[in-house]
Design a protein around this motif. Structure first.
Motif, PDB file in Angstrom:
ATOM      1  N   ALA A 136       0.827  -1.213   0.000  1.00 20.04           N
ATOM      2  CA  ALA A 136       0.000   0.000   0.000  1.00 20.04           C
ATOM      3  C   ALA A 136       0.855   1.254   0.000  1.00 20.04           C
ATOM      4  N   GLY A 137       0.501   2.188  -0.865  1.00 19.90           N
ATOM      5  CA  GLY A 137       1.206   3.459  -0.933  1.00 19.90           C
ATOM      6  C   GLY A 137       2.410   3.469  -1.839  1.00 19.90           C
ATOM      7  N   GLU A 138       2.823   2.294  -2.328  1.00 21.07           N
ATOM      8  CA  GLU A 138       3.982   2.225  -3.207  1.00 21.07           C
ATOM      9  C   GLU A 138       3.537   2.040  -4.654  1.00 21.07           C
ATOM     10  N   PRO A 139       4.296   2.575  -5.609  1.00 19.20           N
ATOM     11  CA  PRO A 139       3.941   2.408  -7.019  1.00 19.20           C
ATOM     12  C   PRO A 139       3.880   0.926  -7.410  1.00 19.20           C
ATOM     13  N   CYS A 140       2.921   0.599  -8.233  1.00 19.19           N
ATOM     14  CA  CYS A 140       2.758  -0.790  -8.668  1.00 19.19           C
ATOM     15  C   CYS A 140       3.907  -1.198  -9.578  1.00 19.19           C
ATOM     16  N   ARG A 141       4.480  -2.357  -9.319  1.00 21.06           N
ATOM     17  CA  ARG A 141       5.582  -2.878 -10.131  1.00 21.06           C
ATOM     18  C   ARG A 141       5.195  -4.172 -10.842  1.00 21.06           C
ATOM     19  N   ALA A 142       3.914  -4.506 -10.818  1.00 21.13           N
ATOM     20  CA  ALA A 142       3.468  -5.759 -11.419  1.00 21.13           C
ATOM     21  C   ALA A 142       3.485  -5.686 -12.941  1.00 21.13           C
ATOM     22  N   SER A 143       3.504  -6.833 -13.576  1.00 21.43           N
ATOM     23  CA  SER A 143       3.400  -6.903 -15.031  1.00 21.43           C
ATOM     24  C   SER A 143       2.094  -6.256 -15.480  1.00 21.43           C
ATOM     25  N   PHE A 144       2.144  -5.573 -16.615  1.00 21.64           N
ATOM     26  CA  PHE A 144       0.936  -4.956 -17.150  1.00 21.64           C
ATOM     27  C   PHE A 144      -0.118  -5.993 -17.525  1.00 21.64           C
ATOM     28  N   LEU A 146      -1.231  -8.150 -15.567  1.00 16.71           N
ATOM     29  CA  LEU A 146      -2.097  -8.278 -14.400  1.00 16.71           C
ATOM     30  C   LEU A 146      -3.147  -7.174 -14.332  1.00 16.71           C
ATOM     31  N   CYS A 147      -3.019  -6.174 -15.197  1.00 23.01           N
ATOM     32  CA  CYS A 147      -4.053  -5.131 -15.256  1.00 23.01           C
ATOM     33  C   CYS A 147      -5.404  -5.714 -15.682  1.00 23.01           C
ATOM     34  N   LEU A 148      -5.375  -6.864 -16.321  1.00 26.68           N
ATOM     35  CA  LEU A 148      -6.613  -7.426 -16.876  1.00 26.68           C
ATOM     36  C   LEU A 148      -7.687  -7.642 -15.821  1.00 26.68           C
ATOM     37  N   ASP A 149      -7.309  -7.910 -14.586  1.00 25.22           N
ATOM     38  CA  ASP A 149      -8.323  -8.093 -13.545  1.00 25.22           C
ATOM     39  C   ASP A 149      -8.069  -7.177 -12.345  1.00 25.22           C
ATOM     40  N   CYS A 150      -7.306  -6.099 -12.579  1.00 22.33           N
ATOM     41  CA  CYS A 150      -6.971  -5.186 -11.484  1.00 22.33           C
ATOM     42  C   CYS A 150      -8.106  -4.190 -11.258  1.00 22.33           C
ATOM     43  N   PRO A 151      -8.480  -3.930 -10.004  1.00 20.03           N
ATOM     44  CA  PRO A 151      -9.544  -2.954  -9.725  1.00 20.03           C
ATOM     45  C   PRO A 151      -9.149  -1.522 -10.066  1.00 20.03           C
ATOM     46  N   CYS A 152      -7.870  -1.275 -10.301  1.00 16.82           N
ATOM     47  CA  CYS A 152      -7.424   0.072 -10.659  1.00 16.82           C
ATOM     48  C   CYS A 152      -7.438   0.308 -12.170  1.00 16.82           C
ATOM     49  N   ALA A 153      -7.743  -0.707 -12.945  1.00 18.57           N
ATOM     50  CA  ALA A 153      -7.675  -0.598 -14.403  1.00 18.57           C
ATOM     51  C   ALA A 153      -9.019  -0.201 -14.997  1.00 18.57           C
ATOM     52  N   ARG A 154      -8.968   0.652 -16.029  1.00 17.08           N
ATOM     53  CA  ARG A 154     -10.150   1.038 -16.785  1.00 17.08           C
ATOM     54  C   ARG A 154      -9.799   0.979 -18.271  1.00 17.08           C
ATOM     55  N   ALA A 155     -10.618   0.274 -19.030  1.00 16.52           N
ATOM     56  CA  ALA A 155     -10.388   0.160 -20.469  1.00 16.52           C
ATOM     57  C   ALA A 155     -11.254   1.167 -21.212  1.00 16.52           C
ATOM     58  N   LEU A 156     -10.640   1.902 -22.125  1.00 15.46           N
ATOM     59  CA  LEU A 156     -11.343   2.866 -22.957  1.00 15.46           C
ATOM     60  C   LEU A 156     -11.304   2.401 -24.410  1.00 15.46           C
ATOM     61  N   PRO A 157     -12.155   2.941 -25.261  1.00 17.71           N
ATOM     62  CA  PRO A 157     -12.187   2.490 -26.657  1.00 17.71           C
ATOM     63  C   PRO A 157     -10.832   2.555 -27.360  1.00 17.71           C
ATOM     64  N   THR A 225       7.594  -9.411 -24.731  1.00 19.50           N
ATOM     65  CA  THR A 225       8.962  -9.851 -24.429  1.00 19.50           C
ATOM     66  C   THR A 225       9.426  -9.294 -23.082  1.00 19.50           C
ATOM     67  N   ARG A 226       8.502  -8.654 -22.366  1.00 23.22           N
ATOM     68  CA  ARG A 226       8.716  -8.152 -21.006  1.00 23.22           C
ATOM     69  C   ARG A 226       9.730  -7.020 -20.937  1.00 23.22           C
ATOM     70  N   GLU A 227       9.917  -6.327 -22.054  1.00 20.94           N
ATOM     71  CA  GLU A 227      10.804  -5.174 -22.044  1.00 20.94           C
ATOM     72  C   GLU A 227      10.206  -4.014 -21.240  1.00 20.94           C
ATOM     73  N   LEU A 228       8.882  -4.009 -21.076  1.00 23.87           N
ATOM     74  CA  LEU A 228       8.223  -2.912 -20.372  1.00 23.87           C
ATOM     75  C   LEU A 228       8.077  -3.171 -18.877  1.00 23.87           C
ATOM     76  N   ASP A 229       8.457  -4.370 -18.426  1.00 22.19           N
ATOM     77  CA  ASP A 229       8.353  -4.678 -17.004  1.00 22.19           C
ATOM     78  C   ASP A 229       9.398  -3.907 -16.205  1.00 22.19           C
ATOM     79  N   LEU A 230       9.016  -3.505 -14.984  1.00 24.30           N
ATOM     80  CA  LEU A 230       9.993  -2.926 -14.058  1.00 24.30           C
ATOM     81  C   LEU A 230      10.732  -4.064 -13.385  1.00 24.30           C
ATOM     82  N   ARG A 231      12.036  -4.001 -13.408  1.00 18.33           N
ATOM     83  CA  ARG A 231      12.818  -5.118 -12.853  1.00 18.33           C
ATOM     84  C   ARG A 231      13.657  -4.639 -11.673  1.00 18.33           C
TER      85      ARG A 231
END
Length: 231
Positions: A136-144, A146-157, A225-231
């Motif tokens: 809590a309170g720290e920036p998310c470092r998860a793979s993008f 995981l956004c597919l079922d994240c409560p913080c995610a919103r999909a737009l057209p 290829t996971r180039e966008l992941d924070l490592r």
């Protein structure tokens, strides 16, 4: 030198037959057990080794089917991200407060979301420091992914072309991996994306696939290829 090993007894046999232990048989047994390539590619493992061994094919198919069913069940339980339609965005111009409340955000966040300031890969993130995947309170470092079922995610057209491309690339990887590897690595996000795309008109999905740009394809290639992941 013979070690008097015997094969498994088959139906109709009075006694098991001697087992001929060869390097090829030992190699195939190892590959079946571990489902990992050894000095060859994953595609070679799937097409040249596992697919040619019909002796245990039925049992292997049952195991793969069970793994697929488990991942699909996970996807159904976890669901997918909240989706904003074109109509929602149009309505936000005249009734931003109501649309923001419906999407669980404040008006400022809604404005930034619509403006594209909160985009990740397949969605916008409305609260990067309240992720279920990070403290809590720290920036998310998860793979993008995981956004597919994240409560913080919103999909737009505008995210639809990227979602279509990721879905299609996951589907294409069926031919590059063993069925078990694909089920374990990609069945969950593939199902989630299929459910997400099903919320749209078929024509909109087709248009998004046709309208995807080279820039979209480059982003998806780097993402997978996971180039966008924070490592």
């Amino acid at each position: 030198m013979s070690h008097a090993l015997t094969a498994d007894k088959s139906a109709g046999e009075d006694s098991p037959i001697p087992l001929r232990v060869t390097l090829a048989r030992t190699r195939l047994t190892y590959l079946e057990l571990h489902q990992k390539p050894v000095a060859h590619t994953e595609q070679t493992l799937a097409t040249d080794y596992l697919a040619r061994n019909r002796g245990n094919l039925a049992e292997y198919q049952k195991v793969v089917a069970a793994a697929l069913a488990e991942e699909v069940d996970k996807a159904r339980v976890r669901g997918v991200m909240s989706v904003m339609s074109k109509a929602d965005i149009l309505r936000a111009r005249t009734d931003a407060q109501a649309v923001a409340a419906e999407r669980g955000v404040d008006r400022a966040t809604l404005r930034r979301m619509i403006a594209g300031e909160l985009d990740t890969v397949m969605n916008a993130c409305v609260d990067n420091t309240s992720s279920p995947h990070s403290p809590a309170g720290e920036p998310c470092r998860a793979s993008f992914m995981l956004c597919l079922d994240c409560p913080c995610a919103r999909a737009l057209p505008r995210h639809l072309p990227l979602q279509v491309l990721v879905h299609d690339q996951l589907e294409a990887r069926r031919d590059e991996l063993t069925p078990m590897q694909w089920a374990q690595r990609f069945a969950l996000p593939h199902t989630q994306l299929a459910d997400l795309l099903a919320r749209h008109d078929v024509r909109d999905v087709q248009d998004a696939r046709a309208d995807a740009t080279d820039g979209d394809r480059a982003v998806v290639a780097r993402f997978l290829t996971r180039e966008l992941d924070l490592r």
